[in-house]
Enzyme design. Structure first.
Site, PDB file in Angstrom:
ATOM      1  N   CYS A  70       0.836  -1.211   0.000  1.00 26.68           N
ATOM      2  CA  CYS A  70       0.000   0.000   0.000  1.00 26.68           C
ATOM      3  C   CYS A  70       0.868   1.257   0.000  1.00 26.68           C
ATOM      4  O   CYS A  70       1.847   1.351   0.742  1.00 26.68           O
ATOM      5  CB  CYS A  70      -0.923  -0.018   1.223  1.00 26.68           C
ATOM      6  SG  CYS A  70      -2.063   1.377   1.227  1.00 26.68           S
ATOM      7  N   CYS A  77       0.337   0.380  10.311  1.00 19.80           N
ATOM      8  CA  CYS A  77      -0.121  -0.654   9.377  1.00 19.80           C
ATOM      9  C   CYS A  77       0.978  -1.522   8.771  1.00 19.80           C
ATOM     10  O   CYS A  77       1.904  -1.025   8.121  1.00 19.80           O
ATOM     11  CB  CYS A  77      -0.933  -0.014   8.252  1.00 19.80           C
ATOM     12  SG  CYS A  77      -1.699  -1.288   7.203  1.00 19.80           S
ATOM     13  N   CYS A 145     -19.299  -6.812   3.819  1.00 19.63           N
ATOM     14  CA  CYS A 145     -18.647  -5.552   4.188  1.00 19.63           C
ATOM     15  C   CYS A 145     -17.355  -5.495   3.391  1.00 19.63           C
ATOM     16  O   CYS A 145     -16.704  -6.528   3.209  1.00 19.63           O
ATOM     17  CB  CYS A 145     -18.345  -5.559   5.689  1.00 19.63           C
ATOM     18  SG  CYS A 145     -17.463  -4.072   6.229  1.00 19.63           S
ATOM     19  N   CYS A 205     -19.608   1.432   8.661  1.00 18.32           N
ATOM     20  CA  CYS A 205     -18.819   0.804   9.723  1.00 18.32           C
ATOM     21  C   CYS A 205     -17.618   1.712   9.930  1.00 18.32           C
ATOM     22  O   CYS A 205     -16.771   1.844   9.039  1.00 18.32           O
ATOM     23  CB  CYS A 205     -18.385  -0.595   9.289  1.00 18.32           C
ATOM     24  SG  CYS A 205     -17.217  -1.371  10.429  1.00 18.32           S
ATOM     25  N   ARG A 277     -17.872  -3.020  17.985  1.00 17.58           N
ATOM     26  CA  ARG A 277     -17.064  -4.226  17.768  1.00 17.58           C
ATOM     27  C   ARG A 277     -15.759  -4.178  18.549  1.00 17.58           C
ATOM     28  O   ARG A 277     -14.971  -3.237  18.415  1.00 17.58           O
ATOM     29  CB  ARG A 277     -16.765  -4.439  16.279  1.00 17.58           C
ATOM     30  CG  ARG A 277     -15.967  -5.734  16.050  1.00 17.58           C
ATOM     31  CD  ARG A 277     -15.809  -6.107  14.591  1.00 17.58           C
ATOM     32  NE  ARG A 277     -17.088  -6.155  13.930  1.00 17.58           N
ATOM     33  CZ  ARG A 277     -17.405  -5.432  12.864  1.00 17.58           C
ATOM     34  NH1 ARG A 277     -16.537  -4.633  12.330  1.00 17.58           N
ATOM     35  NH2 ARG A 277     -18.596  -5.532  12.335  1.00 17.58           N
TER      36      ARG A 277
HETATM   37  N1  SAM Z   1      -6.674   0.364   3.043  1.00 17.81           N
HETATM   38  C1  SAM Z   1      -7.979   0.590   3.534  1.00 17.81           C
HETATM   39  C2  SAM Z   1      -8.046   1.746   4.493  1.00 17.81           C
HETATM   40  O1  SAM Z   1      -7.073   2.055   5.145  1.00 17.81           O
HETATM   41  O2  SAM Z   1      -9.123   2.318   4.609  1.00 17.81           O
HETATM   42  C3  SAM Z   1      -8.626  -0.628   4.158  1.00 17.81           C
HETATM   43  C4  SAM Z   1      -7.825  -1.571   5.007  1.00 17.81           C
HETATM   44  S1  SAM Z   1      -7.142  -0.905   6.506  1.00 17.81           S
HETATM   45  C5  SAM Z   1      -6.039  -2.191   7.000  1.00 17.81           C
HETATM   46  C6  SAM Z   1      -8.504  -0.964   7.648  1.00 17.81           C
HETATM   47  C7  SAM Z   1      -8.293  -0.518   9.052  1.00 17.81           C
HETATM   48  O3  SAM Z   1      -7.578  -1.494   9.780  1.00 17.81           O
HETATM   49  C8  SAM Z   1      -7.506   0.738   9.305  1.00 17.81           C
HETATM   50  O4  SAM Z   1      -8.241   1.899   9.104  1.00 17.81           O
HETATM   51  C9  SAM Z   1      -7.141   0.604  10.775  1.00 17.81           C
HETATM   52  O5  SAM Z   1      -8.140   1.205  11.578  1.00 17.81           O
HETATM   53  C10 SAM Z   1      -7.132  -0.912  10.988  1.00 17.81           C
HETATM   54  N2  SAM Z   1      -5.770  -1.391  11.280  1.00 17.81           N
HETATM   55  C11 SAM Z   1      -4.761  -1.537  10.400  1.00 17.81           C
HETATM   56  N3  SAM Z   1      -3.643  -1.958  11.009  1.00 17.81           N
HETATM   57  C12 SAM Z   1      -3.939  -2.066  12.324  1.00 17.81           C
HETATM   58  C13 SAM Z   1      -3.179  -2.446  13.473  1.00 17.81           C
HETATM   59  N4  SAM Z   1      -1.897  -2.761  13.393  1.00 17.81           N
HETATM   60  N5  SAM Z   1      -3.802  -2.457  14.666  1.00 17.81           N
HETATM   61  C14 SAM Z   1      -5.117  -2.119  14.759  1.00 17.81           C
HETATM   62  N6  SAM Z   1      -5.865  -1.770  13.709  1.00 17.81           N
HETATM   63  C15 SAM Z   1      -5.295  -1.713  12.509  1.00 17.81           C
HETATM   64 FE1  SF4 Z   2      -2.864   1.232   3.343  1.00 13.72          FE
HETATM   65 FE2  SF4 Z   2      -2.782   0.114   5.721  1.00 13.72          FE
HETATM   66 FE3  SF4 Z   2      -3.269   2.707   5.529  1.00 13.72          FE
HETATM   67 FE4  SF4 Z   2      -5.134   0.940   4.681  1.00 13.72          FE
HETATM   68  S1  SF4 Z   2      -4.406   1.233   6.780  1.00 13.72           S
HETATM   69  S2  SF4 Z   2      -4.431   2.783   3.627  1.00 13.72           S
HETATM   70  S3  SF4 Z   2      -3.803  -0.712   3.940  1.00 13.72           S
HETATM   71  S4  SF4 Z   2      -1.361   1.667   4.938  1.00 13.72           S
END
Ligand code: SAM
Ligand code: SF4
Ligand code: DTB
Length: 331
Positions: A70, A77, A145, A205, A277
């Site tokens: 990404c 992330c 979802c 959500c 959740r």
């Molecule tokens: N890329 C898209 C976005 O960011 O909207 C969708 C996937 S992203 C992984 C979805 C959500 O996962 C993020 O907004 C964040 O809230 C949650 N998330 C990602 N990494 C995480 C982590 N290490 N611990 C807790 N929540 C996490």
């Molecule tokens: Fe990309 Fe992770 Fe951010 Fe979603 S949460 S936009 S997957 S870097």
């Protein structure tokens, strides 16, 4: 809150319950956070019982349909290409492979299937495939979802036309802390996407992450944003940061678990109709803390060995926990 008329009464009947408010002030929310723990949990559980069966928890299963690589810089992330986390970038999965995973999730007891993609935003041609996934997963009798990043209005409409039930897009944290975590998109970008989802008639959500080094006032700020949206999100995921080696937040300090429970309880009180959740972070969370989260009004979890890329408790562990607590899965 106690004793407020709900407005859902027919003439001659008086029904008391929590008013659904959209005008919460930060001070009011801070006062809830600061209440003695037992008082807060009592209030949250009382609100919870007005709208939900306290012994039912909805279960969703997650699948990463497009993993890693990404371009964004979200500091938590594991899927951001710029951090060396060991997550390999993969292509968008085939529709058949996704449907097979959804069928497995349904057999295991999930009622909702959530598909996540590591995109900043989807391209229109990617949406063709995602819309097929939504249609086919829905045909299995599961709620759908997706979480695909930022959406334009016509993209939200396409997903709605495909029958999508929920779109997940988190605010992640308070506006004033947001810049410490993400620089490649703005808070307003996120609010705009949420507006497009809402306008397209898809359930929202939306929640956030705690334990990223934010202050309590910033946790208040996150919940204030969510609770003052024109409509509360139907589903509010509260994630505990999963610390992943290689990300900027890898060595963040532990958050006091009671503070996590407080966050759930306050979310429940502020948004009484929403599903709250207990989201990421259960793998390292004591069962007793999870039980407190359910007492505080959490009524949904992610179920299955994996979240998107990180581990989640196994199904048999969760089944045992539900049995120990007398909780059953919501249909
Ligand atoms: N890329 C898209 C976005 O960011 O909207 C969708 C996937 S992203 C992984 C979805 C959500 O996962 C993020 O907004 C964040 O809230 C949650 N998330 C990602 N990494 C995480 C982590 N290490 N611990 C807790 N929540 C996490
Ligand atoms: Fe990309 Fe992770 Fe951010 Fe979603 S949460 S936009 S997957 S870097
Ligand atoms: C949400 O709020 N949490 C889920 C879901 N929405 C997409 C994601 C959690 C991801 C945790 C890190 C990972 O497994 O990669």
């Amino acid at each position: 809150m106690d004793g407020a008329l709900t407005g859902n009464t027919t003439p001659g009947e008086v029904e008391y319950g929590p008013t659904v408010r959209h005008d919460w002030s930060r001070d009011e929310i801070a006062a809830l956070f600061a209440a003695p723990f037992n008082d807060l949990l009592y209030q949250a559980q009382s609100v919870h019982r007005q709208y939900f069966d306290p012994n039912e928890v909805q279960i969703s299963t997650l699948l990463s349909i497009k993993t890693g690589g990404c371009p964004e810089d979200c500091g938590y992330c594991p899927q951001a290409a710029r951090y060396d986390t060991g997550v390999e970038a993969e292509k968008l999965m085939s529709v058949d492979a996704v449907v097979a995973e959804a069928a497995r999730a349904k057999t295991a007891g999930a009622s909702r299937f959530c598909m996540g993609a590591a995109w900043r935003n989807p391209k229109d041609h990617d949406l063709d495939k995602v819309c097929d996934m939504v249609r086919e997963v829905r045909n299995l009798g599961l709620e759908t979802c997706v979480t695909l990043g930022m959406l334009r209005d016509h993209q939200a409409q396409r997903l709605s036309d495909a029958g999508l039930d929920y779109y997940n897009h988190n605010l992640d944290t308070a506006p004033e802390f947001y810049g410490d975590i993400i620089s490649t998109r703005t808070y307003q970008d996120r609010l705009d996407t949420l507006g497009h989802v809402r306008d397209a008639g898809i359930n929202v959500c939306c929640g956030g992450i705690v334990g990223m080094g934010e202050s309590r006032a910033e946790r208040v700020g996150l919940l204030h944003q969510l609770a003052t949206l024109p409509d509360h999100p139907e589903s509010v995921p509260i994630n505990m940061l999963v610390r992943v080696a290689g990300t900027p937040l890898a060595s963040e300090d532990d958050l006091d678990p009671f503070e996590f429970v407080r966050t759930i309880a306050v979310a429940r009180i502020l948004m009484p109709h929403s599903m709250v959740r207990l989201s990421a972070g259960r793998e390292t969370m004591d069962d007793a803390v999870q039980a407190l989260c359910f007492l505080a009004g959490a009524n949904s979890i992610f179920y299955g060995e994996k979240l998107l890329t990180t581990p989640n408790p196994g199904a048999s562990h969760d089944q045992k926990l539900f049995d120990r607590l007398g909780i059953s899965a919501m249909d």
